[in-house]
Design a protein around this motif. Structure first.
Motif, PDB file in Angstrom:
ATOM      1  N   LEU A  31      -3.872 -11.830  -3.061  1.00  0.00           N
ATOM      2  CA  LEU A  31      -4.217 -10.420  -2.695  1.00  0.00           C
ATOM      3  C   LEU A  31      -5.716 -10.371  -2.706  1.00  0.00           C
ATOM      4  O   LEU A  31      -6.148 -10.597  -3.664  1.00  0.00           O
ATOM      5  N   PRO A  32      -6.333  -9.333  -1.952  1.00  0.00           N
ATOM      6  CA  PRO A  32      -7.676  -8.698  -1.923  1.00  0.00           C
ATOM      7  C   PRO A  32      -7.770  -8.238  -3.214  1.00  0.00           C
ATOM      8  O   PRO A  32      -6.945  -7.626  -4.153  1.00  0.00           O
ATOM      9  N   ALA A  55      -2.886  -1.755   1.632  1.00  0.00           N
ATOM     10  CA  ALA A  55      -1.761  -2.572   0.808  1.00  0.00           C
ATOM     11  C   ALA A  55      -1.167  -3.508   1.719  1.00  0.00           C
ATOM     12  O   ALA A  55      -1.111  -3.691   3.082  1.00  0.00           O
ATOM     13  N   ILE A  56      -0.555  -4.353   0.967  1.00  0.00           N
ATOM     14  CA  ILE A  56       0.243  -5.470   1.660  1.00  0.00           C
ATOM     15  C   ILE A  56       1.627  -5.618   0.954  1.00  0.00           C
ATOM     16  O   ILE A  56       1.821  -5.618  -0.057  1.00  0.00           O
ATOM     17  N   GLU A  57       2.592  -5.586   1.829  1.00  0.00           N
ATOM     18  CA  GLU A  57       3.848  -5.747   1.675  1.00  0.00           C
ATOM     19  C   GLU A  57       4.741  -6.795   2.042  1.00  0.00           C
ATOM     20  O   GLU A  57       4.190  -7.771   3.044  1.00  0.00           O
ATOM     21  N   GLY A  58       5.682  -7.560   1.230  1.00  0.00           N
ATOM     22  CA  GLY A  58       6.332  -8.654   1.588  1.00  0.00           C
ATOM     23  C   GLY A  58       8.010  -8.172   1.909  1.00  0.00           C
ATOM     24  O   GLY A  58       8.239  -7.205   1.428  1.00  0.00           O
ATOM     25  N   GLN A 107       3.365  -7.545   5.712  1.00  0.00           N
ATOM     26  CA  GLN A 107       2.694  -6.734   6.799  1.00  0.00           C
ATOM     27  C   GLN A 107       1.651  -5.928   5.823  1.00  0.00           C
ATOM     28  O   GLN A 107       1.757  -5.721   4.624  1.00  0.00           O
ATOM     29  N   ALA A 108       0.182  -5.756   6.596  1.00  0.00           N
ATOM     30  CA  ALA A 108      -0.607  -5.126   5.881  1.00  0.00           C
ATOM     31  C   ALA A 108      -0.816  -3.860   6.568  1.00  0.00           C
ATOM     32  O   ALA A 108      -0.888  -3.777   7.728  1.00  0.00           O
ATOM     33  N   GLY A 109      -1.329  -2.879   5.642  1.00  0.00           N
ATOM     34  CA  GLY A 109      -1.517  -1.570   6.267  1.00  0.00           C
ATOM     35  C   GLY A 109      -2.733  -0.865   5.601  1.00  0.00           C
ATOM     36  O   GLY A 109      -2.940  -1.086   4.655  1.00  0.00           O
ATOM     37  N   GLN A 118      -7.729 -12.516   5.654  1.00  0.00           N
ATOM     38  CA  GLN A 118      -8.150 -13.358   4.526  1.00  0.00           C
ATOM     39  C   GLN A 118      -6.811 -13.621   3.760  1.00  0.00           C
ATOM     40  O   GLN A 118      -6.537 -14.676   3.082  1.00  0.00           O
ATOM     41  N   PHE A 119      -6.073 -12.571   3.874  1.00  0.00           N
ATOM     42  CA  PHE A 119      -4.705 -12.810   2.977  1.00  0.00           C
ATOM     43  C   PHE A 119      -3.826 -13.975   3.803  1.00  0.00           C
ATOM     44  O   PHE A 119      -3.430 -14.524   3.492  1.00  0.00           O
ATOM     45  N   ALA A 120      -3.727 -13.523   5.127  1.00  0.00           N
ATOM     46  CA  ALA A 120      -2.875 -14.226   6.216  1.00  0.00           C
ATOM     47  C   ALA A 120      -3.345 -15.759   6.125  1.00  0.00           C
ATOM     48  O   ALA A 120      -2.586 -16.808   5.874  1.00  0.00           O
ATOM     49  N   ASP A 121      -4.656 -16.110   6.108  1.00  0.00           N
ATOM     50  CA  ASP A 121      -5.022 -17.518   5.817  1.00  0.00           C
ATOM     51  C   ASP A 121      -4.641 -17.894   4.523  1.00  0.00           C
ATOM     52  O   ASP A 121      -4.212 -19.247   4.461  1.00  0.00           O
TER      53      ASP A 121
END
Length: 347
Positions: A103-104, A115-118, A139-141, A165-168
């Motif tokens: 996470l950032p 935010a990022i949700e899983g 998903q990032a929002g 960055q998170f996806a990588d």
């Protein structure tokens, strides 16, 4: 002593007594009104005294929601109505621990919450990553607008960089929405929000004697107010824990922090309602008006606006009518006052 001398002495004593009494009266006028001792605050009219709670902060995307096991989980609940959302597809599930590590470091893109949700593999629900869970997608929002304004191109670019960055880090494939389209949506949402925002404030100004902080707190407690997180701020808690306060009552924080608060003289307090933050069903304005009128009498105060002009009864009625129209407009946009979306947008 002659009768003349005796009369003069009596007259002098009376004058001196009058001067002393007048001085005491003047000193009493200058002394802030104090709370009555050994007096338990009366309960509100409904008989329920709200629990003292630390008021929640609104500057995030999270909400507290119960799970089937009764555990409290903070869920962001990204919503396309007010968020720009990017999807992150995975070839295989990722552990919550790995997601948290990726996470950032900040939850903002510029002035906008991020935010990022899983997607929980077992529960099939979107939530903030937890270390003991596994996620089949993310998903990032980023929020399209708030009281700081609309999402702009620079903020969207920062959002895109954080999401990439998170996806990588989790080995996912990022799919971003088109920037100009999202910025356009943000501006339109911001125009609506700016036209339908309302933060009401009534100022109670002392007619004669000032009030001590204890005097204010004691009488405010009769209506259910408790100490807030900030000195000089009292809050009327919402019926449900974790929600923004229904009303706030604020006075000079320096008076509340004084070494001798009973000597601190407060000459005005401000009763406030953040309209979009509070559920319409609670009838917060009616409650605000009732409390304002009652405290005006108890405090021997004048009810005024921000400019110090007295507020007549007709103005109070007009505000009530305008608020009903505002509530209707918010609900027509699926942003009803007190909803999670409205609480986030009007922050």
């Amino acid at each position: 002593m002659s009768s003349l001398q005796l009369g003069l002495a009596i007259a002098g004593a009376l004058v001196l007594a009058g001067i002393v009494a007048h001085g005491a009266w003047q000193a009493r006028r200058r002394t802030p009104r104090q709370p009555m001792m050994d007096q338990t605050p009366a309960a509100p009219e409904d008989g329920v005294v709200p629990d003292a709670r630390v008021e929640p902060t609104l500057d995030d995307l999270s909400a507290v929601a119960p799970t089937p096991t009764g555990e409290s989980v903070r869920r962001v609940q990204l919503d396309p109505l007010i968020d720009s959302i990017a999807t992150i597809e995975l070839d295989a599930p990722v552990s919550g621990a790995a997601a948290i590590a990726a996470l950032p470091s900040t939850r903002r893109a510029g002035s906008k919450p991020f935010a990022i949700e899983g997607l929980d593999v077992e529960a099939g629900l979107w939530e903030l990553p937890r270390p003991e869970r596994r996620y089949s997608a993310f998903q990032a929002g980023v929020q399209l607008a708030n009281r700081a304004g609309a999402l702009n191109e620079i903020e969207f670019s920062e959002f895109a960089a954080k999401a990439q960055q998170f996806a990588d880090a989790v080995g996912g494939a990022l799919s971003l929405p088109e920037m100009l389209e999202e910025v356009g949506r943000a501006r339109e949402l911001d125009r609506f929000a700016s036209a339908h925002d309302a933060q009401l404030g009534f100022t109670l100004r002392a007619r004669s004697a000032a009030w001590s902080p204890g005097f204010i707190q004691q009488h405010a407690a009769r209506f259910g107010f408790v100490a807030g997180a900030v000195p000089g701020r009292l809050v009327l808690p919402a019926p449900q824990p974790g929600l923004p306060p229904t009303l706030t009552l604020a006075f000079d924080p320096q008076a509340a922090l004084s070494d001798d608060p009973h000597l601190s003289a407060v000459r005005q307090v401000v009763l406030s309602l953040d309209v979009p933050q509070v559920d319409r069903a609670l009838q917060p304005y009616a409650r605000m008006r009732e409390i304002a009128v009652a405290l005006t009498e108890v405090f021997d105060a004048v009810l005024t606006d921000d400019n110090g002009d007295p507020i007549p009864q007709q103005a109070l009625d007009a505000i009530a009518q305008d608020l009903e129209q505002l509530y209707d407009a918010l609900e027509a946009r699926d942003l009803g006052a007190g909803s999670p979306q409205a609480r986030r947008l009007f922050t």
